[in-house]
Design a protein around this motif. Structure first.
Motif, mmCIF file in Angstrom:
data_model
loop_
_atom_site.group_PDB
_atom_site.id
_atom_site.type_symbol
_atom_site.label_atom_id
_atom_site.label_comp_id
_atom_site.label_asym_id
_atom_site.label_seq_id
_atom_site.Cartn_x
_atom_site.Cartn_y
_atom_site.Cartn_z
ATOM 1 N N ALA A 1 -8.481 -3.526 1.491
ATOM 2 C CA ALA A 1 -7.320 -2.804 0.506
ATOM 3 C C ALA A 1 -7.708 -1.295 0.756
ATOM 4 O O ALA A 1 -6.538 -0.374 0.831
ATOM 5 C CB ALA A 1 -7.405 -3.232 -0.855
ATOM 6 N N ALA B 1 0.864 -1.182 0.030
ATOM 7 C CA ALA B 1 -0.183 0.079 0.204
ATOM 8 C C ALA B 1 0.965 1.347 -0.043
ATOM 9 O O ALA B 1 0.708 2.226 -0.664
ATOM 10 C CB ALA B 1 -1.031 0.140 1.218
ATOM 11 N N ASN C 1 -11.085 0.202 -5.077
ATOM 12 C CA ASN C 1 -12.188 -0.390 -5.653
ATOM 13 C C ASN C 1 -12.446 -1.978 -5.505
ATOM 14 O O ASN C 1 -13.099 -2.495 -6.286
ATOM 15 C CB ASN C 1 -12.656 -0.074 -6.885
ATOM 16 C CG ASN C 1 -12.661 1.604 -7.160
ATOM 17 O OD1 ASN C 1 -13.298 2.161 -6.466
ATOM 18 N ND2 ASN C 1 -11.932 2.217 -8.087
ATOM 19 N N SER C 2 -11.728 -2.424 -4.278
ATOM 20 C CA SER C 2 -11.925 -3.764 -4.419
ATOM 21 C C SER C 2 -12.321 -4.118 -2.919
ATOM 22 O O SER C 2 -13.774 -3.780 -2.412
ATOM 23 C CB SER C 2 -10.504 -4.534 -4.506
ATOM 24 O OG SER C 2 -9.540 -3.974 -3.574
ATOM 25 N N THR C 3 -11.661 -4.825 -2.035
ATOM 26 C CA THR C 3 -12.224 -5.078 -0.756
ATOM 27 C C THR C 3 -12.111 -4.236 0.084
ATOM 28 O O THR C 3 -11.191 -2.957 -0.085
ATOM 29 C CB THR C 3 -11.008 -6.330 -0.174
ATOM 30 O OG1 THR C 3 -9.524 -5.621 0.107
ATOM 31 C CG2 THR C 3 -11.001 -7.446 -1.048
ATOM 32 N N ARG D 1 -6.136 0.132 3.942
ATOM 33 C CA ARG D 1 -4.752 0.118 3.596
ATOM 34 C C ARG D 1 -4.252 1.468 2.937
ATOM 35 O O ARG D 1 -3.322 2.299 3.418
ATOM 36 C CB ARG D 1 -4.243 -1.016 3.435
ATOM 37 C CG ARG D 1 -4.086 -2.439 4.339
ATOM 38 C CD ARG D 1 -3.666 -3.478 3.562
ATOM 39 N NE ARG D 1 -3.645 -4.789 4.382
ATOM 40 C CZ ARG D 1 -2.792 -4.856 5.138
ATOM 41 N NH1 ARG D 1 -1.429 -4.372 5.115
ATOM 42 N NH2 ARG D 1 -2.677 -6.031 6.128
ATOM 43 N N ILE D 2 -4.972 1.533 1.725
ATOM 44 C CA ILE D 2 -4.661 2.617 0.944
ATOM 45 C C ILE D 2 -4.938 4.057 1.568
ATOM 46 O O ILE D 2 -4.113 5.106 1.492
ATOM 47 C CB ILE D 2 -5.335 2.426 -0.635
ATOM 48 C CG1 ILE D 2 -4.800 1.237 -1.237
ATOM 49 C CG2 ILE D 2 -5.083 3.897 -1.165
ATOM 50 C CD1 ILE D 2 -3.273 1.453 -1.723
ATOM 51 N N TRP E 1 -3.220 0.408 -10.390
ATOM 52 C CA TRP E 1 -3.006 -0.095 -8.824
ATOM 53 C C TRP E 1 -3.942 0.531 -8.059
ATOM 54 O O TRP E 1 -4.677 -0.104 -7.277
ATOM 55 C CB TRP E 1 -1.672 -0.015 -8.325
ATOM 56 C CG TRP E 1 -0.862 -1.365 -8.714
ATOM 57 C CD1 TRP E 1 0.155 -1.633 -9.526
ATOM 58 C CD2 TRP E 1 -0.932 -2.647 -8.108
ATOM 59 N NE1 TRP E 1 0.444 -2.798 -9.659
ATOM 60 C CE2 TRP E 1 -0.419 -3.595 -8.863
ATOM 61 C CE3 TRP E 1 -2.089 -3.281 -7.290
ATOM 62 C CZ2 TRP E 1 -0.151 -4.973 -8.601
ATOM 63 C CZ3 TRP E 1 -2.099 -4.427 -6.993
ATOM 64 C CH2 TRP E 1 -1.202 -5.545 -7.511
ATOM 65 N N GLN F 1 -7.565 -0.175 -8.762
ATOM 66 C CA GLN F 1 -7.948 -1.527 -8.453
ATOM 67 C C GLN F 1 -8.003 -1.520 -6.645
ATOM 68 O O GLN F 1 -9.002 -2.090 -6.153
ATOM 69 C CB GLN F 1 -6.837 -2.457 -8.833
ATOM 70 C CG GLN F 1 -7.143 -2.891 -10.425
ATOM 71 C CD GLN F 1 -6.132 -3.933 -10.782
ATOM 72 O OE1 GLN F 1 -4.939 -3.817 -10.127
ATOM 73 N NE2 GLN F 1 -6.617 -4.738 -11.397
ATOM 74 N N LEU F 2 -7.043 -0.814 -6.143
ATOM 75 C CA LEU F 2 -7.142 -1.331 -4.615
ATOM 76 C C LEU F 2 -8.150 -0.106 -4.085
ATOM 77 O O LEU F 2 -8.644 -0.711 -2.903
ATOM 78 C CB LEU F 2 -5.741 -1.133 -4.094
ATOM 79 C CG LEU F 2 -4.503 -2.100 -4.678
ATOM 80 C CD1 LEU F 2 -3.276 -1.750 -3.918
ATOM 81 C CD2 LEU F 2 -4.818 -3.538 -4.248
#
Ligand SMILES: [Fe+2]
Ligand SMILES: [Fe+2]
Lengths: 329, 270
Positions: free
Chosen positions: B175, B115, B170-172, B178-179, B164, B167-168
């Protein structure tokens, strides 16, 4: 490239009449030099032999980047930094290319790259003996490029005409890049050989340390060494041509004269070329040690595997995020 | 105003002082972030990423090389001396770029945080793009030319990290959390990356680059295109200003590694 003839693999009999016919057609094809493609019929032991060979090769490319990585940021000039960065990137690329070839072959078993990684961590999948060894000085970065990649080129050229199409084509590309790697390694070695006392000292020390591993590189000479005696399917199926010992002799032929002309020595007082036998006579490395090393009991086996393990655990959340992303799109 | 060569630049002391300051920032930024990238090799989330990331890292070191080359041409000393021998006090990289990748060491137990890497590279590459675009119009032609050259491949790097980020985010939930945590942290630390340091006024005055404030605005606009909900606090510089030679222990660790072999025998030709 990074594989040995294994004398332990069992032969699978083809007693089914249908399969017998297919088998004969298959053998006829490879006899005339035709290439086998992923969707073609192939004998079970051919498929299994290839999976083992190519996943070991692929994973060795990846594990092989780790010893050089230890020296990548430390490379002593900007030009050397760029050179070694390009090399380790190539090696990762080779790993990627080969794992894809292996994955295609594994499809009928419902297995994929995740299984390859798990087999690596569990010790079921071996990686090449040289990459279990420690690095101590910058000279090792040169030694890996010059002699390890040099050995790889020899064993790879031996398979450039392999009967399995996707592997054969991957090797063409890999082999071209390996030539640059060997040149990169040789340039580092030349600078050290022509350098200060300190540079010559670390160079000789490095060669002494790597010598047994380089002899081991091609695997044991005969079945006697490993104590089993099954025939070698890799040669029968036209994946490779020469034996382990033939490859080692080719390596010694090519590199020993260069080693001596640089004023370097190898840690073997008996080493010489025997004109009558037309081959190099050398002191055998400790093959028991070799067996230990490839069982992940080498000096740096655990540490290097640990790096993969940490990466695997540490990035779990990333893999989960990517998996979710795939489901959504 | 156009200056076509190092010789010409050196005829005006004030001009060359501002010019060199600017190039040191560019060179040191790329040198450090490329180092942090090279520590990641073999540890990325998957093999495709290892291949792509190491390619970006290698290109970035190539950019550092070109910037150090410009300094060598301006009489600052040899490239390798500039990269390996300069004291931390005269290093000009932003402090956020020297920050460690996470816990542990690249040789042992590297608990690196993906991240942090995604956030840092995304913010930095966005910054690098707007800065270099401004520099393509620089009064110092050799620098403007190099900026143009770097911009031929650098947008691919930015695109990589933007994917990246998207993706991160818009996922879990994990994620995203953390971002966002790393983003908030970056907001406290990224401030000095956007500064021009001691020679800020002169740089603008000599048409070497646009003004500091304008660059910051362009960066913010670009970043907001990918991250709609930016932290609301003003950007901070928690550890001081790298542009003014302030640095952390993380830089010492980086330089000790980068220079280890170089310093082992200074007489040697490698
Ligand atoms: Fe390779
Ligand atoms: Fe290689």
């Amino acid at each position: 490239m990074y594989n040995y003839i294994e004398y332990g693999s069992s032969e699978i009999s083809n007693d089914n009449i249908d399969d017998q016919e297919k088998y004969e057609q298959f053998m006829a094809r490879i006899e005339v030099g035709e290439k086998i493609e992923p969707d073609d019929w192939m004998p079970e032991d051919y498929r299994q032999g290839l999976i083992k060979l190519i996943s070991m090769h692929g994973i060795s490319e990846i594990m092989g980047a780790l010893p050089e990585k230890e020296w990548t940021p430390k490379a002593p000039t900007m030009k050397r930094k760029l050179g070694i960065m390009a090399k380790v990137q190539d090696e990762m690329g080779h790993g990627q290319l080969l794992l894809r070839v292996a994955e295609d072959l594994m499809q009928p078993y419902g297995k994929d790259r995740g299984d390859i990684m798990e087999d690596l961590l569990s010790g079921d999948l071996k990686f090449h003996n040289v990459f279990h060894m420690p690095t101590k000085t910058w000279a090792d970065a040169g030694m890996v490029g010059w002699l390890v990649d040099g050995a790889a080129i020899i064993s790879q050229t031996n398979m450039l005409d392999a009967s399995y199409g996707p592997y054969q084509r991957a090797l063409q590309r890999i082999c071209q890049e390996e030539v640059f790697h060997a040149q990169h390694g040789e340039a580092i070695i030349m600078a050290l050989a022509e350098g200060t006392d300190y540079q010559r000292e670390i160079l000789q020390e490095s060669l002494n340390r790597w010598w047994p591993s380089l002899l081991m590189f091609f695997g044991p000479a005969s079945a006697d060494t490993t104590g089993s005696s099954k025939q070698n399917i890799m040669i029968k199926y036209k994946i490779r041509k020469s034996s382990n010992e033939e490859l080692r002799q080719a390596f010694l032929d090519k590199y020993l004269p260069r080693v001596f002309s640089l004023g370097l020595t190898v840690p073997d007082e008996t080493v010489h070329y025997d004109e009558a036998q037309e081959q190099w006579i050398y002191q055998q490395p400790d093959w028991n040690e070799f067996k230990q090393i490839i069982k992940n009991k080498g000096p740096r086996s655990k540490e290097r595997l640990r790096l993969r393990e940490i990466a695997y655990e540490n990035n779990r959340w990333v893999r989960q995020a990517l998996a979710k992303d795939q489901v959504m799109t | 105003m156009t200056v076509n060569s190092a010789e010409e630049a050196n005829q005006d002391v004030a001009y060359s002082k501002a010019l060199k300051e600017l190039i040191y920032q560019l060179a040191d930024d790329d040198f450090l972030i490329s180092f942090r990238g090279s520590e990641w090799l073999g540890l990325a989330p998957h093999i495709e990423e290892d291949v792509a990331f190491s390619s970006i890292t290698q290109n970035t070191m190539g950019h550092a090389f070109m910037f150090y080359q410009l300094l060598e041409d301006l009489g600052e000393g040899e490239i390798d001396l500039l990269a390996h021998e300069r004291h931390p006090d005269v290093r000009r990289n932003g402090i956020y770029l020297e920050k460690r990748n996470g816990e542990g060491n690249y040789l042992e137990e590297p608990y690196y945080d993906w991240a942090l890497t995604v956030v840092r590279h995304f913010l930095y590459e966005t910054f690098k793009k707007v800065k270099l675009e401004a520099i393509t119009k620089s009064s110092y032609k050799p620098l403007a030319n190099i900026a143009g050259k770097v911009l031929m491949e650098q947008p691919y790097h930015l695109a990589h990290w933007r994917i990246w980020m998207n993706q991160l985010l818009n996922s879990t939930e994990e994620a995203r959390d953390r971002i966002e945590a790393r983003l908030n942290e970056a907001w406290e630390e990224f401030g000095d990356v956007l500064e021009f340091g001691f020679q800020a006024t002169e740089m603008e005055h000599f048409d070497l680059i646009i003004g500091e404030e304008e660059l910051k605005e362009r960066w913010m606009d670009e970043v907001a295109k990918t991250i709609p909900n930016l932290p609301s606090e003003p950007l901070g510089k928690k550890f001081g200003s790298g542009r003014e030679g302030q640095h952390t222990e993380d830089l010492d660790q980086a330089l000790a590694t980068l220079s280890e072999v170089y310093l082992s025998d200074k007489e040697a030709i490698w």
